[in-house]
Design a protein around this motif. Structure first.
Motif, PDB file in Angstrom:
ATOM      1  N   ASN A 184      56.942 115.698 -58.612  1.00  0.00           N
ATOM      2  CA  ASN A 184      56.554 115.312 -57.252  1.00  0.00           C
ATOM      3  C   ASN A 184      55.218 115.936 -56.855  1.00  0.00           C
ATOM      4  O   ASN A 184      54.365 115.272 -56.252  1.00  0.00           O
ATOM      5  N   THR A 187      52.541 114.025 -58.644  1.00  0.00           N
ATOM      6  CA  THR A 187      52.323 112.710 -58.018  1.00  0.00           C
ATOM      7  C   THR A 187      51.370 112.838 -56.838  1.00  0.00           C
ATOM      8  O   THR A 187      50.402 112.076 -56.716  1.00  0.00           O
ATOM      9  N   LEU A 188      51.638 113.809 -55.978  1.00  0.00           N
ATOM     10  CA  LEU A 188      50.791 114.005 -54.802  1.00  0.00           C
ATOM     11  C   LEU A 188      49.374 114.420 -55.206  1.00  0.00           C
ATOM     12  O   LEU A 188      48.386 113.913 -54.654  1.00  0.00           O
ATOM     13  N   ASN A 203      55.670 109.161 -60.574  1.00  0.00           N
ATOM     14  CA  ASN A 203      56.677 108.943 -59.526  1.00  0.00           C
ATOM     15  C   ASN A 203      57.851 108.110 -60.034  1.00  0.00           C
ATOM     16  O   ASN A 203      59.009 108.375 -59.690  1.00  0.00           O
ATOM     17  N   TRP A 215      62.008 113.467 -51.704  1.00  0.00           N
ATOM     18  CA  TRP A 215      60.544 113.517 -51.786  1.00  0.00           C
ATOM     19  C   TRP A 215      60.025 112.444 -52.738  1.00  0.00           C
ATOM     20  O   TRP A 215      59.023 111.781 -52.458  1.00  0.00           O
ATOM     21  N   CYS A 218      60.059 109.256 -50.886  1.00  0.00           N
ATOM     22  CA  CYS A 218      59.006 109.241 -49.863  1.00  0.00           C
ATOM     23  C   CYS A 218      57.637 108.987 -50.493  1.00  0.00           C
ATOM     24  O   CYS A 218      56.844 108.184 -49.984  1.00  0.00           O
ATOM     25  N   LEU A 219      57.372 109.648 -51.607  1.00  0.00           N
ATOM     26  CA  LEU A 219      56.103 109.427 -52.309  1.00  0.00           C
ATOM     27  C   LEU A 219      55.998 107.979 -52.786  1.00  0.00           C
ATOM     28  O   LEU A 219      54.921 107.371 -52.749  1.00  0.00           O
ATOM     29  N   ASN A 220      57.118 107.433 -53.214  1.00  0.00           N
ATOM     30  CA  ASN A 220      57.135 106.033 -53.640  1.00  0.00           C
ATOM     31  C   ASN A 220      56.750 105.109 -52.485  1.00  0.00           C
ATOM     32  O   ASN A 220      56.003 104.135 -52.670  1.00  0.00           O
ATOM     33  N   TYR A 222      54.828 105.857 -49.899  1.00  0.00           N
ATOM     34  CA  TYR A 222      53.377 105.984 -49.680  1.00  0.00           C
ATOM     35  C   TYR A 222      52.602 105.178 -50.732  1.00  0.00           C
ATOM     36  O   TYR A 222      51.616 104.501 -50.406  1.00  0.00           O
ATOM     37  N   CYS A 253      60.988 115.814 -44.576  1.00  0.00           N
ATOM     38  CA  CYS A 253      60.241 114.939 -45.487  1.00  0.00           C
ATOM     39  C   CYS A 253      60.447 113.473 -45.096  1.00  0.00           C
ATOM     40  O   CYS A 253      59.482 112.705 -44.956  1.00  0.00           O
ATOM     41  N   ARG A 355      55.342 118.409 -48.771  1.00  0.00           N
ATOM     42  CA  ARG A 355      56.228 117.246 -48.722  1.00  0.00           C
ATOM     43  C   ARG A 355      56.319 116.635 -47.324  1.00  0.00           C
ATOM     44  O   ARG A 355      56.714 115.475 -47.188  1.00  0.00           O
ATOM     45  N   TYR A 361      49.223 112.815 -45.582  1.00  0.00           N
ATOM     46  CA  TYR A 361      49.613 111.485 -46.052  1.00  0.00           C
ATOM     47  C   TYR A 361      48.906 110.389 -45.262  1.00  0.00           C
ATOM     48  O   TYR A 361      48.517 109.357 -45.822  1.00  0.00           O
TER      49      TYR A 361
END
Length: 470
Positions: A184, A187-188, A203, A215, A218-220, A222, A253, A355, A361
């Motif tokens: 994670n 990824t960020l 991710n 998380w 959530c990243l997915n 974004y 998150c 996160r 973001y």
């Protein structure tokens, strides 16, 4: 007749056709044709883990262990960390080249992750041999190595040294492919480096390991928003509030995503569900802000009574409650939702974790990236040379990525490079080596030198001229 020709054409462009044919030819020991067909399958579908794995096995049979191991590692890092047979391949290849230390490490990993796997008996015997006769003993120390590199990466991130952080995160994942926190974080970090496709690769592996990881999901969201895959984005965002929340960090998150994408009604329901379980002034403040934004002022005022318990020791929170409940400020709050949300952490004297850093973001989603610049035509032969010598496991974005690397290098040069016919290979070699270093691919200088048929001096000269930082 025309329709039949078209269907044959489509059939011939089906990667599965070449993959199956390649396997049949390999079984018949027609190795050159098998290799050609497996390569064709990978050219048509470069991100297929099954094709990659079989090609890696084939390369192992051809006594090309370094290339095979790069593919095995690529699969575990970027595509499917649950393909544990890759550890068997990595271990066998390491053993074949005499690296007993690495062989023992890979065998330990196989037994740790897949103790009942197909090759567990053979590996147990080989691991016993290595420990008995080679004085090699790991005892799963790769887990500690992974944690250590993750901690180093987090330190570098605090120092805003993203390049070194990324390197440590890749090392953490290589050591333990199931280190979800490292994935994670990586990824960020890749998103912030504008490497969104690579971020998507990493991710997607989190989803394979733990599909409910908050998380990761959530990243997915974004990433889906950034790539404008609207249908998938809407589905993921709709599901998010219903995913199980295991702790306060996960709640914040998920809340951050809902706030960034203006899903405040869903945010209210989510925080209300967990407000009792994770009751503190920050969580209450988030809920209060959501009430104000959604027009539930009476609920906000009611909640302010509970928050007032905390204001004695936090004057900034008392000021914020007064500000947020003032009807005259409603319009200003509505126009600056993300800013107000981010401010909550400062008000509550709580550091913002990566996160749930809403401002971070929000900026990522708005940033369109650097302006597109064309590479001057005189450098085209350098790109062509690097493409001719491309390794099997390089990303499907290889051409785009090496062009980007060369453009940046050319822009940063104090004096322009004037390549001539005899020098193209040295710069192509330097470009490929730089690509491997930048994307943490295990490629030795010696391999590059042999491939391009140049001297180490020429490679070093080209690297010095291009001065690519990694």
């Amino acid at each position: 007749m025309k329709n039949n020709i078209l269907s044959i054409s489509e059939y011939r462009n089906n990667p599965e056709f070449y993959f199956s044919k390649g396997l049949r030819l390999a079984n018949k020991k027609n190795l050159s044709e098998a290799y050609r067909n497996l390569m064709k399958a990978l050219e048509l579908e470069p991100d297929n883990s099954e094709y990659k794995f079989n090609m890696a096995c084939f390369l192992s049979e051809l006594q090309r262990p370094r290339e095979a191991n790069r593919l095995f590692n690529d699969i575990l890092t970027n595509f499917d960390p649950t393909m544990f047979d890759c550890f068997f391949g990595l271990g066998c290849n390491s053993f074949e080249v005499g690296n007993n230390e690495k062989a023992a490490e890979y065998f330990d990993k196989y037994l740790y992750f897949d103790a009942e796997g197909e090759f567990s008996y053979e590996i147990s015997e080989m691991a016993f041999y290595l420990k008995l006769y080679s004085e090699v003993s790991h005892n799963n120390k790769f887990l500690k190595t992974s944690v250590t590199n993750l901690k180093k990466a987090q330190t570098y991130l605090k120092e805003n040294n993203t390049e070194k952080a990324v390197g440590c995160l890749y090392k953490a994942i290589r050591a333990n492919p199931f280190n979800v926190e490292a994935r994670n974080q990586l990824t960020l970090a890749l998103m912030e480096k504008q490497q969104f496709i690579r971020a998507e690769y990493i991710n997607s592996t989190v989803n394979i390991i733990d599909s409910e990881n908050i998380w990761g999901n959530c990243l997915n969201i974004y990433l889906l928003s950034r790539s404008k895959r609207n249908a998938a984005f809407r589905r993921a965002l709709e599901i998010l509030p219903y995913r199980p929340i295991e702790n306060r960090d996960e709640l914040l998150c998920a809340a951050t995503v809902l706030m960034v994408f203006d899903k405040t009604e869903e945010l209210v329901k989510l925080v209300e569900t967990y407000a009792v379980e994770y009751s503190d002034r920050l969580v209450y403040s988030v809920l209060m802000l959501a009430y104000i934004i959604t027009g539930k002022r009476s609920k906000a005022l009611e909640l302010s009574e509970m928050i007032n318990v905390y204001t004695a020791n936090c004057g900034s929170l008392a000021d914020w409650v007064s500000y947020i409940t003032d009807e005259n400020n409603r319009g200003q709050i509505a126009d600056n939702v993300v800013k107000e949300y981010a401010n909550l952490f400062c008000v509550n004297q709580e550091p913002i974790k990566s996160r749930y850093d809403a401002g971070r973001y929000y900026d990522l989603l708005r940033d369109s990236g650097p302006d597109k610049i064309k590479l001057p035509k005189k450098y085209a032969p350098i790109i062509e040379g690097a493409l001719r010598n491309r390794e099997i496991m390089y990303s499907s974005l290889y051409k785009k990525e090496i062009i980007s690397i060369l453009i940046k290098a050319v822009q940063d040069l104090k004096q322009p490079v004037e390549p001539f016919n005899g020098s193209y290979d040295m710069y192509s070699a330097a470009l490929e080596y730089s690509y491997c270093r930048l994307f943490h691919i295990d490629m030795e200088k010696g391999e590059i030198i042999l491939k391009y048929k140049i001297t180490s001096g020429l490679l070093n000269d080209a690297l010095k001229v291009l001065n690519i930082s990694f």
